[in-house]
Scaffold this active site. Structure first.
Site, mmCIF file in Angstrom:
data_model
loop_
_atom_site.group_PDB
_atom_site.id
_atom_site.type_symbol
_atom_site.label_atom_id
_atom_site.label_comp_id
_atom_site.label_asym_id
_atom_site.label_seq_id
_atom_site.Cartn_x
_atom_site.Cartn_y
_atom_site.Cartn_z
ATOM 1 N NE ARG A 1 35.178 43.264 50.585
ATOM 2 C CZ ARG A 1 35.070 43.952 49.468
ATOM 3 N NH1 ARG A 1 36.122 44.365 48.819
ATOM 4 N NH2 ARG A 1 33.882 44.250 48.997
ATOM 5 C CB VAL B 1 40.902 52.085 46.372
ATOM 6 C CG1 VAL B 1 41.445 50.832 47.030
ATOM 7 C CG2 VAL B 1 41.200 53.301 47.212
ATOM 8 N N PRO C 1 30.846 48.362 50.875
ATOM 9 C CG PRO C 1 31.401 46.157 50.335
ATOM 10 C CD PRO C 1 31.297 47.528 49.733
ATOM 11 C CE1 TYR D 1 33.304 41.028 39.933
ATOM 12 C CE2 TYR D 1 33.039 41.438 42.281
ATOM 13 C CZ TYR D 1 33.821 41.018 41.224
ATOM 14 O OH TYR D 1 35.110 40.581 41.450
ATOM 15 C CB THR E 1 38.615 48.604 56.830
ATOM 16 O OG1 THR E 1 37.669 47.526 56.925
ATOM 17 C CG2 THR E 1 38.520 49.511 58.040
ATOM 18 N NE ARG E 2 36.534 47.506 49.991
ATOM 19 C CZ ARG E 2 35.497 48.136 50.554
ATOM 20 N NH1 ARG E 2 35.469 48.332 51.856
ATOM 21 N NH2 ARG E 2 34.485 48.545 49.815
HETATM 22 P P1 NAD Z 1 40.522 42.419 35.173
HETATM 23 O O1 NAD Z 1 39.358 43.246 34.788
HETATM 24 O O2 NAD Z 1 41.885 43.001 35.038
HETATM 25 O O3 NAD Z 1 40.522 41.034 34.380
HETATM 26 C C1 NAD Z 1 39.353 40.397 33.917
HETATM 27 C C2 NAD Z 1 39.649 39.855 32.534
HETATM 28 O O4 NAD Z 1 38.497 39.166 32.040
HETATM 29 C C3 NAD Z 1 39.957 40.951 31.513
HETATM 30 O O5 NAD Z 1 41.089 40.611 30.761
HETATM 31 C C4 NAD Z 1 38.695 41.005 30.652
HETATM 32 O O6 NAD Z 1 38.943 41.493 29.354
HETATM 33 C C5 NAD Z 1 38.250 39.568 30.694
HETATM 34 N N1 NAD Z 1 36.813 39.371 30.441
HETATM 35 C C6 NAD Z 1 35.765 40.042 30.976
HETATM 36 N N2 NAD Z 1 34.607 39.556 30.523
HETATM 37 C C7 NAD Z 1 34.924 38.513 29.685
HETATM 38 C C8 NAD Z 1 34.168 37.613 28.898
HETATM 39 N N3 NAD Z 1 32.828 37.651 28.885
HETATM 40 N N4 NAD Z 1 34.836 36.693 28.158
HETATM 41 C C9 NAD Z 1 36.183 36.653 28.143
HETATM 42 N N5 NAD Z 1 36.956 37.496 28.859
HETATM 43 C C10 NAD Z 1 36.321 38.415 29.616
HETATM 44 O O7 NAD Z 1 40.265 41.949 36.685
HETATM 45 P P2 NAD Z 1 41.184 41.098 37.672
HETATM 46 O O8 NAD Z 1 41.438 41.926 38.855
HETATM 47 O O9 NAD Z 1 42.310 40.500 36.940
HETATM 48 O O10 NAD Z 1 40.161 39.961 38.110
HETATM 49 C C11 NAD Z 1 40.221 38.659 37.603
HETATM 50 C C12 NAD Z 1 39.181 37.794 38.288
HETATM 51 O O11 NAD Z 1 39.421 37.769 39.698
HETATM 52 C C13 NAD Z 1 37.746 38.292 38.107
HETATM 53 O O12 NAD Z 1 36.899 37.180 37.944
HETATM 54 C C14 NAD Z 1 37.444 38.989 39.403
HETATM 55 O O13 NAD Z 1 36.075 38.960 39.707
HETATM 56 C C15 NAD Z 1 38.256 38.161 40.394
HETATM 57 N N6 NAD Z 1 38.604 38.966 41.586
HETATM 58 C C16 NAD Z 1 39.596 39.902 41.541
HETATM 59 C C17 NAD Z 1 39.882 40.647 42.674
HETATM 60 C C18 NAD Z 1 40.977 41.676 42.694
HETATM 61 O O14 NAD Z 1 41.136 42.359 43.711
HETATM 62 N N7 NAD Z 1 41.788 41.849 41.681
HETATM 63 C C19 NAD Z 1 39.144 40.450 43.846
HETATM 64 C C20 NAD Z 1 38.120 39.501 43.843
HETATM 65 C C21 NAD Z 1 37.872 38.752 42.710
HETATM 66 N N1 UDP Z 2 37.653 54.165 46.822
HETATM 67 C C1 UDP Z 2 38.003 55.482 47.114
HETATM 68 N N2 UDP Z 2 38.538 56.223 46.105
HETATM 69 C C2 UDP Z 2 38.753 55.747 44.850
HETATM 70 C C3 UDP Z 2 38.397 54.400 44.576
HETATM 71 C C4 UDP Z 2 37.831 53.646 45.588
HETATM 72 O O1 UDP Z 2 37.843 55.958 48.241
HETATM 73 O O2 UDP Z 2 39.256 56.495 44.011
HETATM 74 C C5 UDP Z 2 37.102 53.339 47.919
HETATM 75 C C6 UDP Z 2 35.794 52.623 47.588
HETATM 76 O O3 UDP Z 2 34.686 53.450 47.876
HETATM 77 C C7 UDP Z 2 35.871 51.424 48.500
HETATM 78 C C8 UDP Z 2 37.363 51.109 48.574
HETATM 79 O O4 UDP Z 2 38.030 52.305 48.182
HETATM 80 O O5 UDP Z 2 35.424 51.745 49.786
HETATM 81 C C9 UDP Z 2 37.805 49.962 47.664
HETATM 82 O O6 UDP Z 2 37.296 50.227 46.373
HETATM 83 P P1 UDP Z 2 37.650 49.324 45.105
HETATM 84 O O7 UDP Z 2 36.860 49.836 43.973
HETATM 85 O O8 UDP Z 2 39.122 49.237 44.940
HETATM 86 O O9 UDP Z 2 37.202 47.852 45.517
HETATM 87 P P2 UDP Z 2 35.899 47.246 46.254
HETATM 88 O O10 UDP Z 2 34.955 48.329 46.629
HETATM 89 O O11 UDP Z 2 35.327 46.319 45.254
HETATM 90 O O12 UDP Z 2 36.472 46.587 47.444
#
Ligand code: NAD
Ligand code: UDP
Ligand code: UDP
Length: 330
Positions: A292, A202, A289, A160, A225-226
């Site tokens: 953050r 989370v 991490p 990722y 943290t987040r």
């Molecule tokens: P999500 O998993 O709900 O949405 C991702 C969507 O992409 C899904 O509908 C999935 O079916 C589709 N998808 C995956 N692979 C695909 C492919 N090869 N072709 C077509 N569709 C595909 O996640 P989200 O939280 O909605 O995230 C959306 C975007 O934002 C992602 O790119 C993610 O990396 C980015 N992002 C999200 C967060 C967050 O906290 N939600 C944080 C950082 C980045």
């Molecule tokens: N986390 C947790 N319990 C859960 C899911 C996640 O303690 O059931 C923690 C995880 O280890 C991380 C933080 O929460 O430290 C955020 O995790 P998430 O998967 O939401 O996002 P990311 O790690 O990508 O920031």
């Protein structure tokens, strides 16, 4: 009023209604973005392979004649005609992106190449949904866009993190090499209604566990943290970034600077749901991490963007959503 258009540029200049492609449009963020764009009067094409997205997320949009859905995987070429592209397709939860890590990298890298190739052919503006994960386990706190990050290139999160880093590289090379109009948003943890209940992230995990009276699974000792951004604030940032001047490419951080430990989040969710759930400590996943928090001064200055929704308010809305979902499934 102009009725004939000689060039695509003219079409963009004189038409307020844009044709907008949202990849990953049936996912959590994508479905909110599609809804916002439709409400703003645009024509929206949602592309999704439904790996983590669901039809339920976009069910309420299907009656809108400005909305269209195509089942498509962006690792394969796509030939459509639009004015703007938001590239969101990619699983975002660690559980989901580690399920098929090779496909995750392909989605970020091949997917970006295809969407950039598409943008190049049709002269569309394109925005990449990048992530705070490009900073890895950061040594700089809070994270500024100028920080290059600390990512393990061979760890279980690398598919990722490195995929997203490579996608950013591709965006900037397509700009340098082909003069594309690009925008890169670095999104920090965002939550809200329509997160998948089994998503593994989370906020959704804790809320669903608390509502069901199950143990709240805190990984590690919960001191990591987040910073959690409510979805509506983030979508507003997307729209402002896409609408910004062409020179403004980003990368720009979008997130809520309010920083909490995971233990604090667990306690807050238990209190807000009046749950009898107990906290259960589980092993910390590798490369998790430690801290953050976004520095959002760039977005404030250049996009005039700021967050409006505090964690408690956003959690309230998200809890209400999952409460409804759980009671309708009983
Ligand atoms: P999500 O998993 O709900 O949405 C991702 C969507 O992409 C899904 O509908 C999935 O079916 C589709 N998808 C995956 N692979 C695909 C492919 N090869 N072709 C077509 N569709 C595909 O996640 P989200 O939280 O909605 O995230 C959306 C975007 O934002 C992602 O790119 C993610 O990396 C980015 N992002 C999200 C967060 C967050 O906290 N939600 C944080 C950082 C980045
Ligand atoms: N986390 C947790 N319990 C859960 C899911 C996640 O303690 O059931 C923690 C995880 O280890 C991380 C933080 O929460 O430290 C955020 O995790 P998430 O998967 O939401 O996002 P990311 O790690 O990508 O920031
Ligand atoms: N592409 C696409 N839709 C288009 C134009 C291109 O999916 O409308 C894909 C195509 O498969 C190509 C990729 O985008 O492999 C990159 O296109 P580009 O023109 O940059 O490179 P090239 O075609 O020369 O490899």
């Amino acid at each position: 009023m102009l009725t004939t258009f000689n060039t695509r540029k003219n079409m963009q200049d004189y038409s307020i209604k844009k044709r907008v492609l949202v990849t990953g449009g049936a996912g959590f963020l994508g479905s909110h973005l599609c809804e916002r764009l439709l409400n703003d009067g645009h024509d929206v094409l949602c592309i999704d392979n439904f790996f983590t997205g669901t039809k339920d997320n976009i069910l309420h949009l299907l009656d809108n004649h400005n909305f269209e859905v195509i089942r498509h995987d962006i690792t394969f070429p796509l030939y459509v005609e639009v004015d703007e592209i938001y590239n969101l397709a990619c699983p975002a939860s660690p559980i989901h992106y580690q399920f098929d890590p090779v496909q995750t990298t392909k989605t970020s890298v091949h997917g970006a190449i295809n969407m950039l190739g598409l943008a190049k052919r049709i002269h569309a503006k394109i925005m990449q949904a990048s992530t705070s994960e490009v900073y890895g386990d950061p040594e700089v706190h809070p994270q500024l866009e100028s920080y290059w990050g600390k990512v393990n290139p061979i760890g279980s999160r690398a598919c990722y993190d490195e995929g997203k880093r490579c996608a950013e590289t591709l965006f900037f090379d397509y700009k340098r090499q082909h003069n594309l109009k690009i925008k890169v948003a670095r999104i920090f943890n965002t939550y809200g209604p329509r997160m998948h209940p089994n998503d593994g992230r989370v906020v959704s995990n804790f809320i669903v566990q608390a509502l069901k009276g199950n143990s709240i699974t805190v990984y590690g000792n919960g001191s990591q943290t987040r910073s959690f951004c409510y979805v509506d604030d983030l979508i507003d940032g997307f729209i402002r970034l896409m609408g910004s001047a062409d020179e403004l490419t980003g990368p720009v951080n979008l997130g809520n600077p309010g920083e909490f430990t995971i233990l604090e989040l667990a306690e807050k969710v238990i209190a807000m749901t009046n749950s009898s759930s107990k906290i259960e400590f589980k092993p910390l996943p590798s490369d998790d991490p430690k801290q953050r928090q976004p520095n959002i001064s760039l977005a404030k200055k250049d996009l005039n963007w700021d967050v409006k929704i505090k964690l408690e308010e956003g959690l309230e809305k998200t809890i209400a959503y999952f409460q409804k979902m759980i009671s309708s499934n009983q």
